[in-house]
Motif scaffolding. Structure first.
Motif, PDB file in Angstrom:
ATOM      1  N   LEU A 158       0.834  -1.183  -0.084  1.00  0.00           N
ATOM      2  CA  LEU A 158      -0.041  -0.017  -0.046  1.00  0.00           C
ATOM      3  C   LEU A 158       0.864   1.159  -0.062  1.00  0.00           C
ATOM      4  O   LEU A 158       0.607   2.295  -0.664  1.00  0.00           O
ATOM      5  CB  LEU A 158      -0.795  -0.031   1.381  1.00  0.00           C
ATOM      6  CG  LEU A 158      -1.756   1.326   1.610  1.00  0.00           C
ATOM      7  CD1 LEU A 158      -2.599   1.524   0.160  1.00  0.00           C
ATOM      8  CD2 LEU A 158      -2.651   1.084   2.643  1.00  0.00           C
ATOM      9  N   ALA A 191       1.056   4.424  -2.944  1.00  0.00           N
ATOM     10  CA  ALA A 191       0.982   5.734  -2.398  1.00  0.00           C
ATOM     11  C   ALA A 191       2.285   6.452  -3.060  1.00  0.00           C
ATOM     12  O   ALA A 191       2.083   7.370  -3.619  1.00  0.00           O
ATOM     13  CB  ALA A 191       0.932   5.956  -0.861  1.00  0.00           C
ATOM     14  N   ASP A 228      -3.286   9.532 -10.815  1.00  0.00           N
ATOM     15  CA  ASP A 228      -4.176   9.526  -9.654  1.00  0.00           C
ATOM     16  C   ASP A 228      -4.482   8.076  -9.383  1.00  0.00           C
ATOM     17  O   ASP A 228      -5.048   7.671  -8.169  1.00  0.00           O
ATOM     18  CB  ASP A 228      -5.334  10.250  -9.649  1.00  0.00           C
ATOM     19  CG  ASP A 228      -4.661  11.720  -9.508  1.00  0.00           C
ATOM     20  OD1 ASP A 228      -3.761  11.889  -9.037  1.00  0.00           O
ATOM     21  OD2 ASP A 228      -5.752  12.935  -9.680  1.00  0.00           O
ATOM     22  N   ILE A 243      -3.500   5.010  -6.005  1.00  0.00           N
ATOM     23  CA  ILE A 243      -4.123   4.959  -4.842  1.00  0.00           C
ATOM     24  C   ILE A 243      -5.248   4.068  -4.683  1.00  0.00           C
ATOM     25  O   ILE A 243      -5.766   3.458  -3.666  1.00  0.00           O
ATOM     26  CB  ILE A 243      -4.330   6.317  -3.993  1.00  0.00           C
ATOM     27  CG1 ILE A 243      -4.674   6.451  -2.844  1.00  0.00           C
ATOM     28  CG2 ILE A 243      -5.450   7.252  -4.838  1.00  0.00           C
ATOM     29  CD1 ILE A 243      -3.217   6.110  -1.900  1.00  0.00           C
ATOM     30  N   ASP A 244      -6.052   4.200  -5.772  1.00  0.00           N
ATOM     31  CA  ASP A 244      -7.467   3.342  -5.818  1.00  0.00           C
ATOM     32  C   ASP A 244      -6.729   1.660  -5.858  1.00  0.00           C
ATOM     33  O   ASP A 244      -7.513   1.120  -5.052  1.00  0.00           O
ATOM     34  CB  ASP A 244      -7.996   3.481  -7.194  1.00  0.00           C
ATOM     35  CG  ASP A 244      -8.580   4.802  -7.393  1.00  0.00           C
ATOM     36  OD1 ASP A 244      -8.773   5.390  -6.460  1.00  0.00           O
ATOM     37  OD2 ASP A 244      -8.936   5.082  -8.478  1.00  0.00           O
ATOM     38  N   GLY A 293      -4.028   0.938  -4.381  1.00  0.00           N
ATOM     39  CA  GLY A 293      -3.671   0.646  -2.825  1.00  0.00           C
ATOM     40  C   GLY A 293      -5.075   0.487  -2.003  1.00  0.00           C
ATOM     41  O   GLY A 293      -5.127  -0.366  -1.203  1.00  0.00           O
ATOM     42  N   ILE A 294      -6.009   1.169  -2.117  1.00  0.00           N
ATOM     43  CA  ILE A 294      -7.446   0.897  -1.108  1.00  0.00           C
ATOM     44  C   ILE A 294      -7.754  -0.500  -1.602  1.00  0.00           C
ATOM     45  O   ILE A 294      -8.079  -1.233  -0.463  1.00  0.00           O
ATOM     46  CB  ILE A 294      -8.373   1.751  -1.541  1.00  0.00           C
ATOM     47  CG1 ILE A 294      -8.054   3.256  -1.270  1.00  0.00           C
ATOM     48  CG2 ILE A 294      -9.804   1.397  -1.069  1.00  0.00           C
ATOM     49  CD1 ILE A 294      -9.152   4.314  -1.534  1.00  0.00           C
TER      50      ILE A 294
END
Lengths: 119, 165, 111
Positions: free
Chosen positions: A75, A79, A88, A91-92, A94-95
């Motif tokens: 994760l 980031a 961008d 990070i999606d 990562g979630i």
């Protein structure tokens, strides 16, 4: 004798840490632009330590712990990857990865405990 | 529609706004429809005591709790870094038992999470009926139940009792 | 200015991650490893995500980074709790020099 061995190990690890992070042979402006790219190598080193624990772990619980930690490290990797590339959607990823890792860790814990999944 | 449904709906719509941050009209309409359906179906499973959310003092205590928690977290990390980098590994581990007075499930969950992220302690199991917590402590200072309770649990318990109970 | 503070946060986070993984190697048994690595890696990754938020500001990915911080702080202790309980009930012993184990005594008494 033990202290000397410990000092040698610490010096090797810290030099790997520092030289992967700061390159001393470049100018200050170049250093700022290279900071994040060198930060990847630190996370890569942490991932290698986790892999060492996965390979050598004496019990299954050790391996499960190392897998959990590796999930959180990835994760952080996602980031950092979002900053220099300017995209961008990292990070999606990562979630989604954090959710998946949490659920799989709970399933592994149930499996280690030796119970059924429906409890 | 009862109160618990409305409270769950507010939480869900806040989460949806965070996930799709520059919100336009289409996102908002879909979010309201889906959150309304979900909170209508399972509202009274999650929020069991809706009168808790009315008191203002709980929110103020929660705002006081956040910086305390972050400060303890930073101290815990420096402590772990010191113990790991020391050549002799100055650890003295053991599992101790402490007693707590908290009753509700939310308060017990928050207490266990706070104990795990503060210096040197990690919660292993909860006995919710008798109110005992089993805690793995990396540097055991005292084996007695009451003294261990004073050292580990007491500083969080006062605040969490005012927030959640 | 925001970018310099973001660099500092990311540097602190990387250092804490490194110490957590070093603890995963050096400490002697499962519970100590779980303790050190959960604490350090959780705060380190939260610090990296806060650095990302300082870089991006209140845009889509910045808000998602804040959401990720909340999510990690809520879930990492829960998974540590589940793993330690599973390890104890599957019969993993504590370290030889550890002081006391009241959990095993109580479980023996109950059974």
């Amino acid at each position: 004798m033990r202290i000397i061995r410990w000092l040698l190990g610490l010096i090797v690890l810290l030099s790997a840490f520092v030289f992967s992070w700061f390159n001393p042979f470049c100018s200050l402006l170049e250093w700022q632009s290279l900071f994040l790219k060198r930060g990847f190598f630190v996370l890569f080193l942490c991932g290698l330590l986790c892999l060492w624990r996965i390979i050598r772990g004496p019990t299954p619980a050790d391996r499960a712990v190392a897998i959990d930690i590796l999930g959180i490290l990835i994760l952080g990797f996602c980031a950092i990857l979002g900053i220099p590339t300017g995209r961008d959607w990292y990070i999606d990823i990562g979630i989604a990865w954090a959710l998946q890792s949490f659920i799989s860790t709970l399933a592994l814990a149930k499996y280690i405990e030796g119970r059924d999944f429906d409890e | 529609m009862r109160k618990s449904h409305i409270i769950l709906f507010i939480f869900l719509i806040l989460m949806w706004l965070f996930v799709t941050w520059p919100t336009d009209l289409q996102h908002l309409i879909v979010g309201i429809l889906v959150c309304g359906f979900v909170s209508f179906m399972i509202g009274d499973m999650f929020v069991k005591r809706p009168h808790v959310f009315k008191h203002l003092s709980r929110y103020l205590w929660f705002l006081y709790y956040i910086p305390l928690f972050i400060w303890e977290c930073i101290k815990a990390n420096l402590d772990v870094a010191y113990r790991v980098a020391h050549p002799d590994l100055p650890i003295n581990p053991g599992i101790v038992k402490v007693k707590t007075d908290l009753k509700s499930d939310t308060a017990l969950t928050f207490l266990a999470n706070s104990i795990t992220l503060t210096p040197g302690t990690m919660s292993v199991d909860i006995d919710a009926e008798k109110g005992y917590l089993y805690i793995h402590w990396i540097n055991v200072k005292d084996k007695d139940i009451h003294k261990a309770t004073e050292i580990i649990v007491a500083r969080f318990e006062k605040i969490l009792k005012r927030i959640f109970d | 200015m925001n970018e310099i503070i973001g660099y500092i946060f990311i540097g602190i986070g990387l250092a804490f991650d490194f110490f957590g993984c070093l603890g995963l190697i050096r400490l002697p048994d499962v519970y100590n490893r779980l303790q050190a690595s959960t604490k350090c890696v959780t705060l380190g990754t939260c610090s990296i995500l806060f650095g990302l938020f300082l870089f991006k500001g209140f845009t889509a990915s910045g808000i998602k980074a804040l959401l990720c911080i909340l999510f990690i702080i809520l879930t990492a202790p829960v998974s540590a709790h589940a793993l330690s309980r599973g390890a104890h009930s599957s019969g993993v012993k504590l370290w030889d020099k550890s002081v006391c184990d009241m959990y095993a005594e109580d479980k023996k008494y109950k059974a």
